[in-house]
Design an enzyme around this catalytic site. Structure first.
Site, PDB file in Angstrom:
ATOM      1  CD  GLU A  23       9.402   4.657   0.598  1.00  0.00           C
ATOM      2  OE1 GLU A  23       9.181   5.423   1.538  1.00  0.00           O
ATOM      3  OE2 GLU A  23       9.196   4.962  -0.597  1.00  0.00           O
ATOM      4  CG  PHE A  71      -1.777   1.225   1.340  1.00  0.00           C
ATOM      5  CD1 PHE A  71      -2.920   1.321   0.557  1.00  0.00           C
ATOM      6  CD2 PHE A  71      -1.461   2.277   2.196  1.00  0.00           C
ATOM      7  CE1 PHE A  71      -3.734   2.455   0.632  1.00  0.00           C
ATOM      8  CE2 PHE A  71      -2.273   3.409   2.281  1.00  0.00           C
ATOM      9  CZ  PHE A  71      -3.403   3.493   1.488  1.00  0.00           C
TER      10      PHE A  71
HETATM   11  C1  SIN Z   1       4.541   5.878   0.596  1.00  0.00           C
HETATM   12  O1  SIN Z   1       4.436   6.577  -0.409  1.00  0.00           O
HETATM   13  O2  SIN Z   1       3.762   4.910   0.776  1.00  0.00           O
HETATM   14  C2  SIN Z   1       5.603   6.113   1.622  1.00  0.00           C
HETATM   15  C3  SIN Z   1       6.082   7.509   1.729  1.00  0.00           C
HETATM   16  C4  SIN Z   1       6.773   8.023   0.502  1.00  0.00           C
HETATM   17  O3  SIN Z   1       7.615   7.313  -0.072  1.00  0.00           O
HETATM   18  O4  SIN Z   1       6.490   9.158   0.092  1.00  0.00           O
END
Ligand code: SIN
Length: 195
Positions: A99, A24
């Site tokens: 991430e 998700f």
């Molecule tokens: C996400 O998009 O689910 C995590 C946060 C990001 O990478 O901006």
């Protein structure tokens, strides 16, 4: 200050025996799918709210001048809309690297907008991670974002791409849209000051 979460995420074995896993995305993962996926479906998860409370040292800022990006904050009863991707486990090498600044994989139930649900994963940067910036007013967050830039580009582009992607999904996120509006007001203010 930043933390590299790659090694911790690699030890996350919850879906090791699965040939395919649902992921998700609620931030840049909605609008920037720079990884292979088998399927993509608008979806939501419960009891979390999206907030621009996480520092970005590696994408939309630098270690000396971090930007602000979204994470999820526990919020019983809240619903966070985003995009779910069906991926194969090899893709986690890329995602863990992308991430790495404080985000950890969490198992969650993902509800698809067109019905049904699945167990899957979401990357969340908790309030205890070293890059967490925490709450600030929408005006302060907009001003911070207006001035930040990093290897992935302008912090303001992260905000506007996310707001545009949420609009394209037909979703309203009061926090994201209010910060976008504050940024627009600041831009209008600085344009009229130059006249
Ligand atoms: C996400 O998009 O689910 C995590 C946060 C990001 O990478 O901006």
């Amino acid at each position: 200050m930043s933390t590299n979460t790659i090694a911790i995420n690699q030890r996350m074995s919850r879906f090791d025996d699965h040939a395919q896993v649902w992921l998700f995305g609620y931030g840049s993962l909605i609008y920037k799918a720079d990884f292979p996926y088998l399927e993509r479906r608008p979806a939501r998860i419960r009891d979390w709210s999206r907030r621009f409370w996480q520092g970005s040292h590696d994408h939309r800022g630098t270690p000396d001048a971090p930007g602000r990006v979204v994470t999820l904050i526990p919020d019983p009863g809240a619903v966070c809309a985003g995009m779910a991707y069906l991926i194969t486990p090899e893709v986690f090498d890329h995602l863990d690297h992308r991430e790495k600044n404080g985000y950890l994989r969490h198992a969650t139930t993902i509800e698809f907008s067109d019905g049904g649900s699945a167990e899957g994963l979401v990357y969340i940067a908790a309030g205890t991670n070293a890059a967490f910036l925490g709450p600030a007013s929408e005006a302060e967050i907009a001003s911070h974002i207006a001035n930040a830039v990093g290897p992935s580009g302008l912090n303001r582009d992260y905000l506007t791409h996310l707001a545009d992607a949420l609009r394209a999904l037909g979703e309203h996120d009061a926090h994201v849209f209010a910060i976008e509006e504050r940024l627009r007001e600041m831009d209008r203010g600085s344009r009229s000051a130059r006249r």
